[in-house]
Write a protein that holds these residues in place. Structure first.
Motif, PDB file in Angstrom:
ATOM      1  N   TYR A 107      32.545  38.150  43.584  1.00 16.56           N
ATOM      2  CA  TYR A 107      32.393  36.737  42.688  1.00 16.56           C
ATOM      3  C   TYR A 107      31.255  36.242  43.046  1.00 16.56           C
ATOM      4  O   TYR A 107      30.662  35.327  42.180  1.00 16.56           O
ATOM      5  CB  TYR A 107      33.560  35.913  42.550  1.00 16.56           C
ATOM      6  CG  TYR A 107      34.809  36.580  42.008  1.00 16.56           C
ATOM      7  CD1 TYR A 107      34.688  36.745  40.666  1.00 16.56           C
ATOM      8  CD2 TYR A 107      36.206  36.874  42.531  1.00 16.56           C
ATOM      9  CE1 TYR A 107      35.875  37.066  39.719  1.00 16.56           C
ATOM     10  CE2 TYR A 107      37.223  37.388  41.916  1.00 16.56           C
ATOM     11  CZ  TYR A 107      36.920  37.499  40.634  1.00 16.56           C
ATOM     12  OH  TYR A 107      38.083  37.954  40.002  1.00 16.56           O
ATOM     13  N   GLN A 108      30.784  36.145  44.302  1.00 11.35           N
ATOM     14  CA  GLN A 108      29.525  35.654  44.744  1.00 11.35           C
ATOM     15  C   GLN A 108      28.296  36.305  43.961  1.00 11.35           C
ATOM     16  O   GLN A 108      27.393  35.696  43.432  1.00 11.35           O
ATOM     17  CB  GLN A 108      29.127  35.952  46.307  1.00 11.35           C
ATOM     18  CG  GLN A 108      30.033  35.104  47.164  1.00 11.35           C
ATOM     19  CD  GLN A 108      29.871  35.407  48.800  1.00 11.35           C
ATOM     20  OE1 GLN A 108      29.794  36.580  48.964  1.00 11.35           O
ATOM     21  NE2 GLN A 108      29.872  34.230  49.491  1.00 11.35           N
ATOM     22  N   ILE A 167      33.333  25.543  42.252  1.00  7.79           N
ATOM     23  CA  ILE A 167      34.042  26.431  41.199  1.00  7.79           C
ATOM     24  C   ILE A 167      35.166  27.189  41.740  1.00  7.79           C
ATOM     25  O   ILE A 167      34.993  27.557  42.939  1.00  7.79           O
ATOM     26  CB  ILE A 167      32.705  27.189  40.781  1.00  7.79           C
ATOM     27  CG1 ILE A 167      31.682  26.714  40.183  1.00  7.79           C
ATOM     28  CG2 ILE A 167      33.345  28.618  40.020  1.00  7.79           C
ATOM     29  CD1 ILE A 167      30.470  27.489  40.019  1.00  7.79           C
ATOM     30  N   CYS A 218      38.104  30.338  35.320  1.00  4.55           N
ATOM     31  CA  CYS A 218      37.261  29.766  35.972  1.00  4.55           C
ATOM     32  C   CYS A 218      37.423  28.177  35.754  1.00  4.55           C
ATOM     33  O   CYS A 218      37.698  27.619  34.574  1.00  4.55           O
ATOM     34  CB  CYS A 218      35.782  30.018  35.972  1.00  4.55           C
ATOM     35  SG  CYS A 218      34.946  29.962  34.388  1.00  4.55           S
ATOM     36  N   LEU A 233      29.421  30.851  32.672  1.00  2.00           N
ATOM     37  CA  LEU A 233      30.495  31.551  33.580  1.00  2.00           C
ATOM     38  C   LEU A 233      31.434  32.464  32.951  1.00  2.00           C
ATOM     39  O   LEU A 233      31.468  33.712  33.353  1.00  2.00           O
ATOM     40  CB  LEU A 233      30.853  30.636  34.607  1.00  2.00           C
ATOM     41  CG  LEU A 233      31.594  31.291  35.903  1.00  2.00           C
ATOM     42  CD1 LEU A 233      30.549  32.346  36.559  1.00  2.00           C
ATOM     43  CD2 LEU A 233      32.156  30.274  36.988  1.00  2.00           C
ATOM     44  N   CYS A 250      25.127  34.175  36.990  1.00  2.00           N
ATOM     45  CA  CYS A 250      25.426  33.131  36.135  1.00  2.00           C
ATOM     46  C   CYS A 250      24.127  32.130  36.503  1.00  2.00           C
ATOM     47  O   CYS A 250      23.431  31.518  35.361  1.00  2.00           O
ATOM     48  CB  CYS A 250      26.770  32.142  36.448  1.00  2.00           C
ATOM     49  SG  CYS A 250      26.793  30.979  35.276  1.00  2.00           S
ATOM     50  N   TYR A 252      34.641  27.937  45.606  1.00  2.00           N
ATOM     51  CA  TYR A 252      33.153  28.048  46.112  1.00  2.00           C
ATOM     52  C   TYR A 252      32.425  26.895  45.963  1.00  2.00           C
ATOM     53  O   TYR A 252      32.800  25.846  44.885  1.00  2.00           O
ATOM     54  CB  TYR A 252      32.384  29.269  45.027  1.00  2.00           C
ATOM     55  CG  TYR A 252      33.100  30.636  45.570  1.00  2.00           C
ATOM     56  CD1 TYR A 252      32.541  31.383  46.537  1.00  2.00           C
ATOM     57  CD2 TYR A 252      33.902  31.010  44.684  1.00  2.00           C
ATOM     58  CE1 TYR A 252      32.748  32.609  46.581  1.00  2.00           C
ATOM     59  CE2 TYR A 252      34.287  32.642  44.659  1.00  2.00           C
ATOM     60  CZ  TYR A 252      33.570  33.180  45.592  1.00  2.00           C
ATOM     61  OH  TYR A 252      33.966  34.590  45.798  1.00  2.00           O
ATOM     62  N   LEU A 260      28.544  34.477  40.453  1.00  2.00           N
ATOM     63  CA  LEU A 260      27.948  33.221  40.544  1.00  2.00           C
ATOM     64  C   LEU A 260      26.562  33.377  40.701  1.00  2.00           C
ATOM     65  O   LEU A 260      25.868  32.820  39.865  1.00  2.00           O
ATOM     66  CB  LEU A 260      28.553  32.688  41.709  1.00  2.00           C
ATOM     67  CG  LEU A 260      30.064  32.332  41.418  1.00  2.00           C
ATOM     68  CD1 LEU A 260      30.334  31.755  42.884  1.00  2.00           C
ATOM     69  CD2 LEU A 260      30.418  31.609  40.462  1.00  2.00           C
ATOM     70  N   VAL A 273      25.523  30.337  47.536  1.00  2.00           N
ATOM     71  CA  VAL A 273      26.836  30.272  47.179  1.00  2.00           C
ATOM     72  C   VAL A 273      27.718  30.479  48.489  1.00  2.00           C
ATOM     73  O   VAL A 273      27.372  31.387  49.458  1.00  2.00           O
ATOM     74  CB  VAL A 273      27.239  31.643  46.401  1.00  2.00           C
ATOM     75  CG1 VAL A 273      28.709  31.579  45.966  1.00  2.00           C
ATOM     76  CG2 VAL A 273      26.354  31.535  44.997  1.00  2.00           C
ATOM     77  N   VAL A 299      28.531  25.927  44.936  1.00  2.00           N
ATOM     78  CA  VAL A 299      27.198  26.779  44.581  1.00  2.00           C
ATOM     79  C   VAL A 299      26.333  25.429  44.566  1.00  2.00           C
ATOM     80  O   VAL A 299      26.320  24.445  43.835  1.00  2.00           O
ATOM     81  CB  VAL A 299      27.544  27.066  43.211  1.00  2.00           C
ATOM     82  CG1 VAL A 299      26.227  27.592  42.719  1.00  2.00           C
ATOM     83  CG2 VAL A 299      28.454  28.460  43.105  1.00  2.00           C
ATOM     84  N   TRP A 302      27.226  25.500  33.077  1.00  2.00           N
ATOM     85  CA  TRP A 302      27.871  26.497  33.986  1.00  2.00           C
ATOM     86  C   TRP A 302      29.389  26.797  33.480  1.00  2.00           C
ATOM     87  O   TRP A 302      29.692  27.980  33.256  1.00  2.00           O
ATOM     88  CB  TRP A 302      28.309  26.291  35.480  1.00  2.00           C
ATOM     89  CG  TRP A 302      26.983  26.661  36.332  1.00  2.00           C
ATOM     90  CD1 TRP A 302      25.810  25.964  36.337  1.00  2.00           C
ATOM     91  CD2 TRP A 302      26.947  27.542  37.173  1.00  2.00           C
ATOM     92  NE1 TRP A 302      25.101  26.499  37.372  1.00  2.00           N
ATOM     93  CE2 TRP A 302      25.753  27.508  37.789  1.00  2.00           C
ATOM     94  CE3 TRP A 302      27.781  28.493  37.591  1.00  2.00           C
ATOM     95  CZ2 TRP A 302      25.632  28.586  38.789  1.00  2.00           C
ATOM     96  CZ3 TRP A 302      27.664  29.411  38.508  1.00  2.00           C
ATOM     97  CH2 TRP A 302      26.299  29.458  39.106  1.00  2.00           C
TER      98      TRP A 302
END
Length: 115
Positions: A98-99, A46, A32, A22, A105, A60, A102, A72, A62, A18
């Motif tokens: 951003y969700q 994250i 990040c 990311l 990713c 977050y 994620l 998430v 995850v 990640w």
């Protein structure tokens, strides 16, 4: 023997993957931080730092539901190191953007997490 849909990668390798992937999903100016979730071996913590005068940090969790699906969850939003109400329109837009990143990713890492 692990079930076919179970996450089959250790948390250190997952966090490293990640950390590598990311930044390529985010804009160049966004920062990040990816860490293991110490309380959940199938989850990561994250933090995304939003550039510019806003100075927001979004935290977050995850969590891998299985080898392909992630959940998430927004943990906190801070501005200048102070928690803020995340229900405002601007912050909600950031949270959802951003969700989505994620999830992108996680999809990009399917070949690693789904073996």
């Amino acid at each position: 023997m692990a079930k076919a849909d179970e996450l089959a990668i250790d948390q250190d390798r997952l966090a490293a993957a990640w950390r590598e992937r990311l930044p390529h999903v985010l804009n160049k100016s966004e920062r990040c931080e990816v860490n293991k979730d110490e309380g959940d071996p199938k989850a990561l913590r994250i933090t995304i730092q939003v550039p510019g005068h806003q100075m927001y940090e979004l935290d977050y969790k995850v969590a891998y539901v299985d080898s392909r699906e992630v959940r998430v969850e927004l943990v906190d939003v801070e501005k200048d190191n102070v928690s803020v109400d995340e229900r405002g329109d601007i912050i909600q837009q950031l949270v959802h953007d951003y969700q989505r990143h994620l999830h992108e990713c996680a999809q990009a890492l399917h070949s690693l997490t789904h073996s």
